[in-house]
Design a protein around this motif. Structure first.
Motif, PDB file in Angstrom:
ATOM      1  N   GLU A 187       0.833  -1.202   0.000  1.00 15.96           N
ATOM      2  CA  GLU A 187       0.000   0.000   0.000  1.00 15.96           C
ATOM      3  C   GLU A 187       0.870   1.255   0.000  1.00 15.96           C
ATOM      4  O   GLU A 187       0.534   2.251  -0.666  1.00 15.96           O
ATOM      5  CB  GLU A 187      -0.936  -0.014   1.203  1.00 15.96           C
ATOM      6  N   TRP A 188       1.974   1.223   0.739  1.00 13.83           N
ATOM      7  CA  TRP A 188       2.878   2.369   0.719  1.00 13.83           C
ATOM      8  C   TRP A 188       3.520   2.537  -0.661  1.00 13.83           C
ATOM      9  O   TRP A 188       3.642   3.661  -1.166  1.00 13.83           O
ATOM     10  CB  TRP A 188       3.960   2.215   1.780  1.00 13.83           C
ATOM     11  N   THR A 191       1.590   4.480  -3.194  1.00  7.38           N
ATOM     12  CA  THR A 191       1.500   5.945  -3.106  1.00  7.38           C
ATOM     13  C   THR A 191       2.596   6.647  -3.898  1.00  7.38           C
ATOM     14  O   THR A 191       2.555   7.875  -4.052  1.00  7.38           O
ATOM     15  CB  THR A 191       1.584   6.411  -1.641  1.00  7.38           C
ATOM     16  N   SER A 194       1.845   9.299  -6.777  1.00 10.90           N
ATOM     17  CA  SER A 194       1.390  10.622  -6.344  1.00 10.90           C
ATOM     18  C   SER A 194       2.527  11.464  -5.788  1.00 10.90           C
ATOM     19  O   SER A 194       2.419  12.697  -5.694  1.00 10.90           O
ATOM     20  CB  SER A 194       0.290  10.488  -5.279  1.00 10.90           C
ATOM     21  N   PHE A 362      -1.712  14.220  -4.115  1.00 13.90           N
ATOM     22  CA  PHE A 362      -0.952  13.557  -3.058  1.00 13.90           C
ATOM     23  C   PHE A 362      -1.782  13.471  -1.782  1.00 13.90           C
ATOM     24  O   PHE A 362      -1.837  12.421  -1.128  1.00 13.90           O
ATOM     25  CB  PHE A 362       0.344  14.314  -2.785  1.00 13.90           C
ATOM     26  N   THR A 365      -4.379  10.792  -1.866  1.00 13.58           N
ATOM     27  CA  THR A 365      -3.773   9.467  -1.759  1.00 13.58           C
ATOM     28  C   THR A 365      -3.492   9.124  -0.307  1.00 13.58           C
ATOM     29  O   THR A 365      -3.765   8.002   0.153  1.00 13.58           O
ATOM     30  CB  THR A 365      -2.465   9.404  -2.573  1.00 13.58           C
ATOM     31  N   MET A 366      -2.954  10.071   0.446  1.00  9.77           N
ATOM     32  CA  MET A 366      -2.698   9.839   1.859  1.00  9.77           C
ATOM     33  C   MET A 366      -4.005   9.669   2.634  1.00  9.77           C
ATOM     34  O   MET A 366      -4.097   8.840   3.557  1.00  9.77           O
ATOM     35  CB  MET A 366      -1.904  10.998   2.462  1.00  9.77           C
ATOM     36  N   LEU A 369      -5.223   6.227   2.289  1.00 14.34           N
ATOM     37  CA  LEU A 369      -4.426   5.315   3.120  1.00 14.34           C
ATOM     38  C   LEU A 369      -4.893   5.363   4.575  1.00 14.34           C
ATOM     39  O   LEU A 369      -4.836   4.357   5.291  1.00 14.34           O
ATOM     40  CB  LEU A 369      -2.950   5.703   3.020  1.00 14.34           C
TER      41      LEU A 369
END
Length: 479
Positions: A187-188, A191, A194, A362, A365-366, A369
């Motif tokens: 998952e990291w 990212t 982005s 970005f 995207t965070m 998460l």
């Protein structure tokens, strides 16, 4: 201040401060109100006035950005009322505020809400113990108080604040017992696209990872805290693996013990909707943007005339995007009040929208998460306290829904969940998730109805100084 007030901005973080600056530049009379001692919000929080920086201490990028913003507000002559709490807003947009000098009210032509977010913690047994704090609280201690939460700290939860806090602890001389991350390595890695448009953030992330590895800090991916219990000299922290939805993994997976004297935990952010819910604006639920947010157009206009929203309170997009969003909303307010014409609005808005889109990619995207996972809610232990103000457990919430509570407001009436001093800011998102498990969706579960006071205020603060002789007594009715 003149009798005319075109715009009252609530919140002095990146979104609110930039909105006030842009609105002032458009010729609107502006007042910025924030309950903190100065502008900057959580991300650019300054040191207390009684603190002084060492002359040889290098300023971080965040500190420099915060100082620049506060200097810009002063140079622009924006009227600011810091240390002031907005505790009530009427349907006519009259704002009642408590400050150091007592109660004061303003009735602006428009209000721009930039109140940011509240940190979410998925409850577990022991999360209410002294010494177990949120990641945001740990950030405040490190940035604003130059203080460690403990000598040896477990850092747990989800999102980039995990790495930020862990690195802040190491830089301040603390020890990180472990980083317990709900997300997986995959998952990291997802990212990274982005981040390509933000090389500074990418380099910062690499630096954070390098510092953790150099300090030999163990990182447990796709794990979560199961319980925290006191022991001599600190805590025993029980962690265990979780599945992709955040639920405790099945199949014989064993828990692991950690030992520390402090725990910092946070599971993402929830948009601040106190004001928009109080004024009965239309809302929608967007899991990837943090939860319930007020419906608004691309310029921050809500369903209530004269009410605008900006920044993370309108949906999590990050601090970098918040400033541009605040300026976009301020331009819309200036256009609606006739301070600028449509051609000026279009010309000034275009570069702001482009900047916002780059940064929001970005930030979104965070936010995805950090979004609340259904399995995390499903896995909350029955004995875990959900509403810490009123000491309501998950078992009591489940029982109330089984007995017929069909949404969070009925749950609130039956259990007092959400009735404490925080007015549901801490427990509302989790309580809604628990209700949704049984009623079918977050939309069906709803959100807490906004009520005044928005912040705890003392009766003496509201009433001011008076004697019984000041109380008007009506004449007796004729017999």
């Amino acid at each position: 201040m003149s009798d005319r007030l075109d715009l009252l901005v609530i919140g002095g973080g990146p979104a609110g401060a930039r909105a006030a600056l842009r609105a002032g530049a458009c010729g609107l009379s502006v007042l910025l109100v924030d309950e903190n001692p100065d502008a900057g919000g959580q991300v650019w929080r300054p040191l207390p006035v009684t603190f002084s920086r060492r002359n040889d201490a290098p300023l971080s990028a965040e500190a420099r950005a915060g100082d620049a913003l506060r200097r810009e507000l002063r140079d622009a002559g924006i009227e600011c009322r810091f240390g002031h709490k907005v505790w009530n807003i009427g349907s006519d947009l009259r704002c009642d505020v408590i400050g150091p000098g007592g109660s004061v009210s303003w009735k602006p032509r428009a209000i721009l809400v930039a109140t940011g977010t509240t940190e979410r913690v998925v409850p577990f047994p022991g999360w209410t113990l002294p010494g177990v704090i949120g990641l945001a609280a740990a950030t405040i201690l490190l940035k604003s108080q130059n203080m460690l939460p403990g000598r040896r700290t477990v850092v747990a939860g989800s999102g980039p604040l995990l790495l930020a806090v862990a690195n802040g602890l190491l830089k301040a001389g603390g020890e990180v017992a472990a980083v317990v991350d709900l997300a997986s390595r995959g998952e990291w890695l997802g990212t990274l696209p982005s981040l390509l448009g933000h090389p500074a953030l990418l380099l910062q992330g690499i630096e954070w990872q390098w510092r953790l590895r150099s300090a030999r800090v163990p990182v447990y991916y796709r794990h979560a805290i199961r319980s925290v219990s006191p022991q001599e000299g600190g805590f025993k922290v029980l962690i265990g693996p979780v599945d992709a939805e955040g639920a405790p993994a099945q199949g014989g997976a064993h828990a692991h013990e950690l030992h520390a004297d402090a725990v910092a935990v946070g599971n993402g952010l929830v948009p601040g909707t106190d004001v928009t819910r109080l004024l009965r604006a239309n809302h929608r639920f967007e899991r990837r943007l943090g939860g319930w947010i007020a419906r608004s157009d691309d310029d921050g206009r809500t369903s209530i005339p004269g009410l605008y929203i900006a920044g993370d309170g309108a949906g999590i997009a990050g601090a970098a995007a918040a400033g541009s969003h605040g300026e976009i909303a301020a331009l819309a307010c200036a256009l609606d009040q006739g301070a600028i014409d449509s051609s000026s609005h279009a010309r000034e808005r275009a570069p702001l929208a482009a900047r916002w889109a780059r940064s929001a990619r970005f930030g979104n995207t965070m936010a995805a998460l950090m979004a609340l996972r259904e399995g995390s809610v499903r896995g909350i232990a029955p004995e875990a306290v959900v509403c810490r103000c009123e000491d309501v457990t998950r078992a009591e919430i489940d029982a109330a829904v089984r007995d017929g509570a069909r949404d969070v407001n009925q749950l609130k009436a039956w259990t007092r969940c959400g009735m404490g001093p925080c007015q549901g800011r801490t427990c509302g998102d989790i309580a809604g998730g628990l209700v949704a498990l049984q009623v079918g969706s977050r939309e069906a579960a709803g959100c807490f109805t906004g009520r005044a006071p928005l912040r705890p205020v003392g009766l003496s603060e509201v009433a001011g100084e008076y004697t019984y002789a000041d109380i008007p007594i009506p004449k007796a009715a004729p017999l």
